[in-house]
Design a protein around this motif. Structure first.
Motif, PDB file in Angstrom:
ATOM      1  N   HIS A 193      10.501  -6.017  14.012  1.00  0.00           N
ATOM      2  CA  HIS A 193       9.562  -6.992  13.446  1.00  0.00           C
ATOM      3  C   HIS A 193       8.180  -6.380  13.300  1.00  0.00           C
ATOM      4  O   HIS A 193       7.703  -5.702  14.213  1.00  0.00           O
ATOM      5  CB  HIS A 193       9.478  -8.245  14.341  1.00  0.00           C
ATOM      6  N   GLU A 194       7.569  -6.637  12.164  1.00  0.00           N
ATOM      7  CA  GLU A 194       6.187  -6.181  11.955  1.00  0.00           C
ATOM      8  C   GLU A 194       5.477  -7.251  11.135  1.00  0.00           C
ATOM      9  O   GLU A 194       5.823  -7.507   9.978  1.00  0.00           O
ATOM     10  CB  GLU A 194       6.200  -4.844  11.183  1.00  0.00           C
ATOM     11  N   ARG A 195       4.509  -7.919  11.783  1.00  0.00           N
ATOM     12  CA  ARG A 195       3.773  -8.983  11.097  1.00  0.00           C
ATOM     13  C   ARG A 195       2.316  -8.921  11.505  1.00  0.00           C
ATOM     14  O   ARG A 195       2.035  -8.913  12.693  1.00  0.00           O
ATOM     15  CB  ARG A 195       4.379 -10.345  11.469  1.00  0.00           C
ATOM     16  N   PRO A 196       1.373  -8.865  10.595  1.00  0.00           N
ATOM     17  CA  PRO A 196       1.608  -8.684   9.164  1.00  0.00           C
ATOM     18  C   PRO A 196       2.134  -7.276   8.881  1.00  0.00           C
ATOM     19  O   PRO A 196       1.847  -6.347   9.648  1.00  0.00           O
ATOM     20  CB  PRO A 196       0.207  -8.871   8.554  1.00  0.00           C
ATOM     21  N   ALA A 197       2.865  -7.166   7.795  1.00  0.00           N
ATOM     22  CA  ALA A 197       3.403  -5.854   7.418  1.00  0.00           C
ATOM     23  C   ALA A 197       2.254  -4.922   7.056  1.00  0.00           C
ATOM     24  O   ALA A 197       1.212  -5.353   6.549  1.00  0.00           O
ATOM     25  CB  ALA A 197       4.347  -6.008   6.231  1.00  0.00           C
ATOM     26  N   LYS A 198       2.438  -3.631   7.352  1.00  0.00           N
ATOM     27  CA  LYS A 198       1.449  -2.624   6.961  1.00  0.00           C
ATOM     28  C   LYS A 198       1.969  -1.873   5.742  1.00  0.00           C
ATOM     29  O   LYS A 198       3.187  -1.761   5.540  1.00  0.00           O
ATOM     30  CB  LYS A 198       1.226  -1.634   8.107  1.00  0.00           C
ATOM     31  N   ALA A 199       1.044  -1.348   4.941  1.00  0.00           N
ATOM     32  CA  ALA A 199       1.428  -0.559   3.755  1.00  0.00           C
ATOM     33  C   ALA A 199       2.161   0.704   4.197  1.00  0.00           C
ATOM     34  O   ALA A 199       1.864   1.274   5.252  1.00  0.00           O
ATOM     35  CB  ALA A 199       0.192  -0.202   2.944  1.00  0.00           C
ATOM     36  N   THR A 200       3.122   1.132   3.386  1.00  0.00           N
ATOM     37  CA  THR A 200       3.963   2.293   3.708  1.00  0.00           C
ATOM     38  C   THR A 200       3.280   3.596   3.268  1.00  0.00           C
ATOM     39  O   THR A 200       2.491   3.604   2.317  1.00  0.00           O
ATOM     40  CB  THR A 200       5.345   2.107   3.035  1.00  0.00           C
ATOM     41  N   GLY A 201       3.611   4.682   3.981  1.00  0.00           N
ATOM     42  CA  GLY A 201       2.934   5.978   3.824  1.00  0.00           C
ATOM     43  C   GLY A 201       2.847   6.534   2.417  1.00  0.00           C
ATOM     44  O   GLY A 201       1.880   7.214   2.077  1.00  0.00           O
ATOM     45  N   ASN A 202       3.856   6.250   1.569  1.00  0.00           N
ATOM     46  CA  ASN A 202       3.790   6.814   0.210  1.00  0.00           C
ATOM     47  C   ASN A 202       3.138   5.836  -0.771  1.00  0.00           C
ATOM     48  O   ASN A 202       3.550   5.714  -1.924  1.00  0.00           O
ATOM     49  CB  ASN A 202       5.182   7.227  -0.284  1.00  0.00           C
ATOM     50  N   ASN A 203       2.074   5.157  -0.272  1.00  0.00           N
ATOM     51  CA  ASN A 203       1.270   4.242  -1.106  1.00  0.00           C
ATOM     52  C   ASN A 203       2.075   3.053  -1.628  1.00  0.00           C
ATOM     53  O   ASN A 203       1.933   2.652  -2.780  1.00  0.00           O
ATOM     54  CB  ASN A 203       0.610   4.992  -2.284  1.00  0.00           C
ATOM     55  N   ARG A 204       2.880   2.505  -0.767  1.00  0.00           N
ATOM     56  CA  ARG A 204       3.621   1.293  -1.134  1.00  0.00           C
ATOM     57  C   ARG A 204       2.899   0.114  -0.481  1.00  0.00           C
ATOM     58  O   ARG A 204       2.930  -0.045   0.747  1.00  0.00           O
ATOM     59  CB  ARG A 204       5.055   1.434  -0.612  1.00  0.00           C
ATOM     60  N   PHE A 205       2.235  -0.705  -1.308  1.00  0.00           N
ATOM     61  CA  PHE A 205       1.370  -1.765  -0.772  1.00  0.00           C
ATOM     62  C   PHE A 205       2.042  -3.139  -0.837  1.00  0.00           C
ATOM     63  O   PHE A 205       1.439  -4.121  -1.226  1.00  0.00           O
ATOM     64  CB  PHE A 205       0.026  -1.765  -1.513  1.00  0.00           C
ATOM     65  N   ASP A 206       3.337  -3.163  -0.472  1.00  0.00           N
ATOM     66  CA  ASP A 206       4.026  -4.450  -0.352  1.00  0.00           C
ATOM     67  C   ASP A 206       4.910  -4.381   0.895  1.00  0.00           C
ATOM     68  O   ASP A 206       4.968  -3.351   1.551  1.00  0.00           O
ATOM     69  CB  ASP A 206       4.845  -4.765  -1.619  1.00  0.00           C
ATOM     70  N   ALA A 207       5.580  -5.494   1.187  1.00  0.00           N
ATOM     71  CA  ALA A 207       6.347  -5.565   2.446  1.00  0.00           C
ATOM     72  C   ALA A 207       7.814  -5.180   2.253  1.00  0.00           C
ATOM     73  O   ALA A 207       8.638  -5.457   3.119  1.00  0.00           O
ATOM     74  CB  ALA A 207       6.243  -6.985   3.014  1.00  0.00           C
ATOM     75  N   TYR A 208       8.145  -4.533   1.111  1.00  0.00           N
ATOM     76  CA  TYR A 208       9.561  -4.289   0.797  1.00  0.00           C
ATOM     77  C   TYR A 208       9.890  -2.817   0.532  1.00  0.00           C
ATOM     78  O   TYR A 208      10.485  -2.487  -0.488  1.00  0.00           O
ATOM     79  CB  TYR A 208       9.983  -5.131  -0.420  1.00  0.00           C
TER      80      TYR A 208
END
Length: 565
Positions: A193-208
């Motif tokens: 679980h991660e809330r709020p979600a953080k942006a992913t390392g390869n510049n993915r700025f959504d939770a999916y």
């Protein structure tokens, strides 16, 4: 930068080097498959690495990263298996910037001391130490157990209500939970679980993020608001800059000699422009190597970002790979260095590293000997650094299916594994060559000869370069698609270097234009006695602008002919 010596970097994946297990199982854990240690780099091992012609050793994967191995008994927080790639984990998902990876220690509580000893041992062997600095992203469950006094952990003071704030260390997706398009449970009983979600390392700025994203990492915030067109907030100095600068100083204080900066181009050049000179003020001999793939940014990172060297991946590596595999003409080599516009001495050449497929794999050349011409070109065409990846010198196949890393022609960076050729070479620490095949010994001999020539021959380490290809297009006895020729010169020593990318032996005739004689200040003489530095044999050659220089070349081979004026 000391330009007397040419840097020859030996990249070694630290956890794999010393592992003697010759029956690893797919996806095996550390107890089943075993793991190499820093102590495996004995004085003997380092002396053997130096014998190859090495000046620097890049110990890949030193800093503590996320893993599925449980080190709770040493007060190291475990990671959720859903967000770790492989049983061992990726060395680029940093979990604690201030610690050494426990996998690498013979005595886990003494892991930092073991690293300091490794640095000292390496220096005593006459080698310099490079380690990774991973500035763009960290492991999802980043947590420092050994955060130094006076420093604050990344994210500790973040306000996750904001998707972006110049005061935050991370980027958030407010009011949303991470819903990765990958197994959120892994081998655990409960989902991650991660809330709020953080942006992913390869510049993915959504939770999916999906399985092809760097889903196990989170992006660090250097003051760039990607959600609003990339506006920059660099004043006052962003908090992340100060924290990362402290981390650079921490490792520099351990006596290392350089950083290889992972995905440096994903971090704004302004950070490097600010940080690198300050680090070098305290440690003037430290070198910084940037992993940069965008040629439009090269000069920016060299001249503004103050890097010493950049990866030559999309230029020379890709070109030599294509020429070796027969997809491209050898004339592309000239275009490749010319496109750099004068910065070629600042590029790091290589034919293998941890990201790329092994030359000997079915995905590249299928036979390590096919790349010998590319190796000669990559090593000898300029004064810039050359890097090889451990096992390359023996023709390591990289064709194992290790676990998270499938059968893809790469040596795994995610799994506990053992590297066949390195295991044979080490032979339990004896390094006596008894377990190596004749082919492996032969290939090693070529690498050792070539890499040592780099610093034995001043014409390679310090000399000028002259490309002969423009005078040999549509040559009468020179196939510009399969052969490549150039010259190097230092004082009264001249090297004529020619390679043959074809399987067939050829008798070539090289045109040396009058411009070469002027530029290199060589007298025109009908007969020179030249020594081939690779074979040790001498031959008589003519060097005249109106008469081609005739040379026999073996298939997949080359010559480095030395003549003294």
């Amino acid at each position: 930068m000391n330009n007397e010596k040419k840097l020859i970097i030996y990249q070694v994946f630290t956890r794999l080097f010393g592992n003697n297990n010759n029956h690893c199982i797919n996806n095996g854990d550390i107890t089943v498959n075993g793991c190499g240690k820093m102590t495996d780099f004995t004085a003997k091992a380092l002396a053997e690495i130096k014998k190859l012609g090495t000046t620097h050793i890049w110990y890949t994967g030193i800093i503590e990263h996320a893993t599925q191995t449980d080190y709770r008994r040493y007060n190291i927080r475990p990671d959720h298996p859903a967000i770790v790639k492989g049983k061992a984990g990726s060395p680029y998902a940093i979990k604690d910037y201030y610690d050494v990876d426990p996998d690498l220690a013979s005595d886990v509580p003494g892991r930092m001391k073991e690293f300091e000893n490794l640095v000292n041992r390496t220096h005593r062997a006459g080698l310099k130490v490079i380690i990774d600095f991973v500035p763009n992203h960290v492991a999802r469950q980043y947590h420092s157990d050994v955060q130094p006094d006076g420093t604050v952990e990344l994210g500790a003071n973040d306000d996750p209500k904001y998707a972006f704030s110049p005061y935050n260390n991370f980027y958030y997706i407010p009011q949303s939970e991470l819903h990765g398009q990958f197994d959120m449970k892994g081998s655990a009983a409960e989902s991650y679980h991660e809330r709020p979600a953080k942006a992913t390392g390869n510049n993915r700025f959504d939770a999916y993020p999906n399985i092809n994203d760097w889903y196990e990492t989170v992006k660090l915030n250097y003051g760039v608001d990607y959600l609003n067109g990339g506006t920059c907030h660099f004043s006052p100095t962003p908090d992340t800059w100060i924290k990362m600068f402290d981390i650079l100083l921490f490792w520099a204080s351990k006596g290392i000699d350089g950083f290889r900066c992972d995905m440096a181009e994903m971090v704004p050049v302004e950070f490097w422009e600010w940080a690198v000179p300050q680090v070098k003020e305290k440690y003037p001999d430290l070198i910084f190597i940037a992993e940069v793939y965008n040629p439009n940014e090269y000069k920016n990172y060299l001249f503004r970002g103050k890097f010493d060297y950049l990866y030559d991946k999309v230029g020379l590596y890709d070109t030599l790979r294509n020429v070796t595999c027969g997809y491209e003409s050898a004339t592309a080599i000239t275009r490749s260095w010319q496109s750099l516009g004068g910065i070629e001495k600042r590029m790091l050449n290589f034919l293998e590293n941890h990201d790329e497929q092994r030359i000997a794999s079915d995905f590249f050349a299928g036979d390590p000997r096919k790349a010998i011409p590319a190796l000669i070109v990559s090593t000898c065409m300029n004064t810039n650094p050359m890097m090889i990846y451990f096992g390359q010198e023996f023709g390591e196949l990289g064709m194992d299916s290790e676990g998270f890393s499938g059968r893809d022609g790469r040596t795994t960076i995610f799994d506990y594994w053992s590297v066949d050729t390195i295991r044979r070479w080490r032979n339990g620490g004896k390094f006596d060559g008894k377990m190596l095949t004749e082919e492996q010994k032969h290939l090693y001999g070529i690498y050792q000869k070539l890499l040592n020539l780099c610093n034995e021959e001043k014409a390679i380490a310090q000399g000028v370069f002259f490309d002969l290809m423009y005078a040999n297009v549509d040559g009468w006895r020179f196939n510009e698609h399969k052969q490549y020729a150039f010259m190097r010169k230092y004082k009264n020593e001249v090297l004529l270097i020619a390679v043959n990318f074809d399987a067939q032996p050829v008798e070539i005739a090289i045109n040396i234009p009058s411009h070469a004689f002027d530029f290199l200040q060589i007298p025109q003489i009908d007969t020179y006695k030249a020594t081939d530095l690779l074979s040790g044999k001498t031959e008589n050659i003519s060097l005249l602008p109106y008469k081609p220089t005739e040379l026999p070349l073996q298939g997949y081979n080359g010559k480095i002919l030395k003549l003294t004026l």
